[in-house]
Design an enzyme around this catalytic site. Structure first.
Site, PDB file in Angstrom:
ATOM      1  N   LYS A 206      83.063 -74.860  44.717  1.00 41.17           N
ATOM      2  CA  LYS A 206      83.577 -75.694  43.636  1.00 41.17           C
ATOM      3  C   LYS A 206      83.289 -77.174  43.887  1.00 41.17           C
ATOM      4  O   LYS A 206      82.800 -77.887  43.022  1.00 41.17           O
ATOM      5  CB  LYS A 206      85.078 -75.470  43.460  1.00 41.17           C
ATOM      6  CG  LYS A 206      85.677 -76.226  42.272  1.00 41.17           C
ATOM      7  CD  LYS A 206      87.198 -76.138  42.237  1.00 41.17           C
ATOM      8  CE  LYS A 206      87.691 -74.759  41.990  1.00 41.17           C
ATOM      9  NZ  LYS A 206      89.158 -74.711  41.762  1.00 41.17           N
ATOM     10  N   GLU A 212      81.656 -74.706  55.812  1.00 41.77           N
ATOM     11  CA  GLU A 212      80.877 -73.533  56.217  1.00 41.77           C
ATOM     12  C   GLU A 212      79.783 -73.220  55.204  1.00 41.77           C
ATOM     13  O   GLU A 212      78.638 -72.913  55.569  1.00 41.77           O
ATOM     14  CB  GLU A 212      81.808 -72.319  56.362  1.00 41.77           C
ATOM     15  CG  GLU A 212      82.915 -72.485  57.393  1.00 41.77           C
ATOM     16  CD  GLU A 212      84.212 -73.013  56.806  1.00 41.77           C
ATOM     17  OE1 GLU A 212      85.272 -72.737  57.379  1.00 41.77           O
ATOM     18  OE2 GLU A 212      84.160 -73.707  55.756  1.00 41.77           O
ATOM     19  N   GLY A 267      90.166 -69.907  43.979  1.00 42.21           N
ATOM     20  CA  GLY A 267      89.046 -69.211  44.600  1.00 42.21           C
ATOM     21  C   GLY A 267      89.193 -67.701  44.608  1.00 42.21           C
ATOM     22  O   GLY A 267      88.249 -66.969  44.285  1.00 42.21           O
ATOM     23  N   ARG A 268      90.380 -67.198  44.965  1.00 44.08           N
ATOM     24  CA  ARG A 268      90.569 -65.748  45.051  1.00 44.08           C
ATOM     25  C   ARG A 268      90.728 -65.103  43.685  1.00 44.08           C
ATOM     26  O   ARG A 268      90.816 -63.874  43.601  1.00 44.08           O
ATOM     27  CB  ARG A 268      91.763 -65.439  45.951  1.00 44.08           C
ATOM     28  CG  ARG A 268      93.062 -66.132  45.574  1.00 44.08           C
ATOM     29  CD  ARG A 268      94.057 -66.077  46.734  1.00 44.08           C
ATOM     30  NE  ARG A 268      95.295 -66.798  46.479  1.00 44.08           N
ATOM     31  CZ  ARG A 268      95.458 -68.110  46.676  1.00 44.08           C
ATOM     32  NH1 ARG A 268      94.441 -68.843  47.098  1.00 44.08           N
ATOM     33  NH2 ARG A 268      96.616 -68.685  46.452  1.00 44.08           N
ATOM     34  N   GLU A 353      96.947 -64.549  51.091  1.00 43.68           N
ATOM     35  CA  GLU A 353      96.773 -65.985  50.882  1.00 43.68           C
ATOM     36  C   GLU A 353      97.679 -66.488  49.763  1.00 43.68           C
ATOM     37  O   GLU A 353      98.118 -67.643  49.774  1.00 43.68           O
ATOM     38  CB  GLU A 353      95.302 -66.312  50.566  1.00 43.68           C
ATOM     39  CG  GLU A 353      94.981 -67.795  50.608  1.00 43.68           C
ATOM     40  CD  GLU A 353      93.492 -68.085  50.556  1.00 43.68           C
ATOM     41  OE1 GLU A 353      92.884 -68.260  51.628  1.00 43.68           O
ATOM     42  OE2 GLU A 353      92.929 -68.127  49.442  1.00 43.68           O
ATOM     43  N   HIS A 384      90.603 -40.290  59.815  1.00 42.84           N
ATOM     44  CA  HIS A 384      90.303 -39.988  61.215  1.00 42.84           C
ATOM     45  C   HIS A 384      90.501 -41.207  62.103  1.00 42.84           C
ATOM     46  O   HIS A 384      89.992 -41.251  63.225  1.00 42.84           O
ATOM     47  CB  HIS A 384      88.864 -39.460  61.328  1.00 42.84           C
ATOM     48  CG  HIS A 384      88.664 -38.171  60.607  1.00 42.84           C
ATOM     49  ND1 HIS A 384      88.861 -36.937  61.199  1.00 42.84           N
ATOM     50  CD2 HIS A 384      88.331 -37.916  59.312  1.00 42.84           C
ATOM     51  CE1 HIS A 384      88.632 -35.982  60.306  1.00 42.84           C
ATOM     52  NE2 HIS A 384      88.310 -36.544  59.157  1.00 42.84           N
ATOM     53  N   LYS A 494      91.247 -76.036  59.666  1.00 38.24           N
ATOM     54  CA  LYS A 494      89.975 -76.634  59.263  1.00 38.24           C
ATOM     55  C   LYS A 494      89.924 -78.121  59.621  1.00 38.24           C
ATOM     56  O   LYS A 494      88.891 -78.636  60.059  1.00 38.24           O
ATOM     57  CB  LYS A 494      89.764 -76.433  57.757  1.00 38.24           C
ATOM     58  CG  LYS A 494      89.563 -74.977  57.376  1.00 38.24           C
ATOM     59  CD  LYS A 494      89.566 -74.774  55.882  1.00 38.24           C
ATOM     60  CE  LYS A 494      88.343 -75.339  55.223  1.00 38.24           C
ATOM     61  NZ  LYS A 494      88.274 -74.982  53.798  1.00 38.24           N
TER      62      LYS A 494
END
Length: 527
Positions: A206, A212, A267-268, A353, A384, A494
């Protein structure tokens, strides 16, 4: 704001929980042959079964009363109306507007945002069509064959999940790749088998400043430049999902190839926006619209269905029941479909979050535990691994089982075996099996689960499923009195990382605790 823990229904639920702690789910079925019909919901293309839960009519009535006392319906309407319910950032929360009908009206500060949304969707449609039909070519005239989405968090998890889930619908010439980790192998291993002449990068950020993402973006840019040695190549191999026009232009991306979204898109919650460009490239604009339409159908259900017959509301209220009254701090999500392998990770971000908060919207300490821990893997593989814990651990956690009835992959025998396992696990968790002679073979049962069946894993059904979980998270945040739409917990690490990065670069550790200082010295010595 009134704390939910002080409401009459909360106190009544505390008392009711003591009674239900002694109740076994199999006894509830034995007492009521119509239980499945009472506690399951059928929506177009989806069935949600809540009957295998440790609850009865009184439980459901008290939970819905709690939601009403907490003002859920008013807060839901405020979200859809574009009010700034993200109070810590003074923003509206309108991921629902991204999939609203074209003729809808949703205003933010007096401005109808729907024409803006449709304009971006139109630009995405045009660009995706050009790439898919071979009109958009690389700098040397080659067709694009590989799409590399560079983002992180919601700018990667959402589109990666949807692209993988809808693999059946992919364009035969195109392959999608997702790079999120700043660890070098993520990008390096992606690029090693790609051709710069046939690769299109989507930089999904954005602000176009996410550390990153931009680190990986600049490495990808250098990789492309090393091949072409001409700045003009960037405009043919890079596009952006962003709002920072100046930074996008400085990178070398043409403004026409920047697909914007807005500060009211978290964002999510952003896969429905320009962040979903990689999805549209892979499945086409019409199927992306079907994905949006499925979510829109769930939005309408959430807005209009009474709480007692509202799928995301019931999911949320049952989660509150287990988290706050029956002391279950986690839940598992088990999709019985290999193409939904990323769903648990997506829901971890969406839920944890959003609701992993310890203060209310007013900044006061919360009065009750909030967001649960989420884990999961696809069945049948997960049977399993951690299913041993689900069945026989002293701790019980609720489980969401998800499956598609029809599959275009595999044969009928495979699908029948899959669905048999799917049904068996929820039944076994609920009923258990007594074995007094061999205690290690004893299963107590009474372990709750929700069963979600979609007709098939189509764009529309996937849209419904993801929107249902979005609204579930919203409902729980309302009852806990927290802001589900900020994520300040992401910031501290961060900020500290920036200072540490400079200290590592200069081999000059600053003032830190003994552990961090010792670790830094070890890293500096080895590198």
């Amino acid at each position: 704001m009134t704390e939910a823990t002080t409401l009459p229904a909360w106190q009544a639920l505390k008392n009711h929980a003591q009674e239900m702690q002694k109740t076994h789910i199999r006894d509830l079925f034995a007492a009521d042959g119509a239980r499945f019909g009472k506690y399951s919901l059928q929506l177009p293309g989806m069935l949600a079964d809540f009957s295998k839960h440790r609850m009865n009519a009184e439980t459901l009535d008290l939970l819905c009363t709690l939601a009403r006392e907490a003002g859920l319906e008013e807060r839901r309407d405020a979200m859809f109306a574009g009010e700034k319910i993200n109070t810590s950032e003074n923003r509206a929360v309108l991921h629902t507007a991204l999939r609203a009908a074209k003729d809808a009206t949703v205003e933010v500060d007096g401005h109808n945002v729907i024409p803006d949304v449709q304009k971006v969707l139109g630009a995405m449609r045009g660009f995706a069509g050009d790439v898919r039909h071979g009109k958009w070519k690389g700098f040397s005239g080659e067709d694009i064959t590989d799409i590399v989405n560079i983002g992180i968090g919601g700018s990667s998890l959402g589109p990666q999940l949807v692209t993988q889930a809808l693999a059946e619908y992919h364009h035969p010439r195109l392959t999608a790749h997702y790079v999120a980790n700043v660890e070098a192998s993520d990008l390096a291993r992606t690029l090693q088998n790609l051709s710069p002449e046939k690769t299109l990068f989507i930089i999904a950020s954005k602000t176009f400043t996410t550390a990153e993402t931009m680190q990986n973006a600049h490495i990808a840019r250098a990789w492309t430049m090393a091949h072409y040695k001409d700045e003009k190549c960037i405009a043919k191999h890079f596009v952006a999902a962003s709002t920072n026009t100046d930074a996008v232009i400085a990178f070398g991306i043409a403004p026409d190839n920047m697909f914007p979204f807005w500060d009211w898109v978290g964002g999510r919650y952003s896969v429905w926006s320009a962040i979903g460009l990689s999805v549209m490239l892979m499945i086409g604009a019409d199927r992306f619209e079907a994905f949006l339409s499925g979510a829109r159908a769930m939005d309408e259900h959430f807005k209009t269905a009474p709480l007692e017959k509202n799928a995301p509301v019931l999911m949320a209220l049952l989660g509150i029941w287990y988290r706050n009254f029956l002391d279950m701090p986690a839940y598992a999500v088990i999709p019985y479909h290999a193409c939904l392998a990323r769903l648990p990770a997506f829901l971890q971000q969406l839920d944890m979050e959003s609701n992993g908060k310890s203060v209310t919207r007013e900044g006061k300490p919360v009065a009750a535990p909030t967001g649960p821990m989420i884990f999961g893997e696809p069945g049948t593989d997960a049977q399993h691994s951690f299913f041993q814990w689900l069945h026989q651990s002293p701790d019980a956690v609720p489980v969401d089982f998800i499956a598609a009835v029809k599959s275009v992959y595999g044969n009928k025998d495979q699908q029948r075996m899959l669905l048999a396992n799917f049904l068996a696990q929820s039944e076994a968790l609920m009923t258990g099996r007594e074995n007094k002679e061999e205690p290690h073979r004893n299963f107590t049962g009474n372990r709750p689960s929700t069963t979600i069946l979609i007709d098939d894993l189509s764009p529309a059904r996937l849209g419904m499923l993801l929107a249902m979980y979005e609204h579930k998270v919203f409902v729980q945040g309302c009852l806990w009195g927290i802001n589900s739409f900020d994520q300040w917990g992401v910031e501290l690490g961060k900020v500290m990382a920036k200072a540490l990065e400079a200290e590592l670069k200069n081999a000059a550790p600053g003032t830190h605790d003994g552990s961090t200082l010792g670790l830094m010295k070890h890293i500096i010595e080895i590198k």
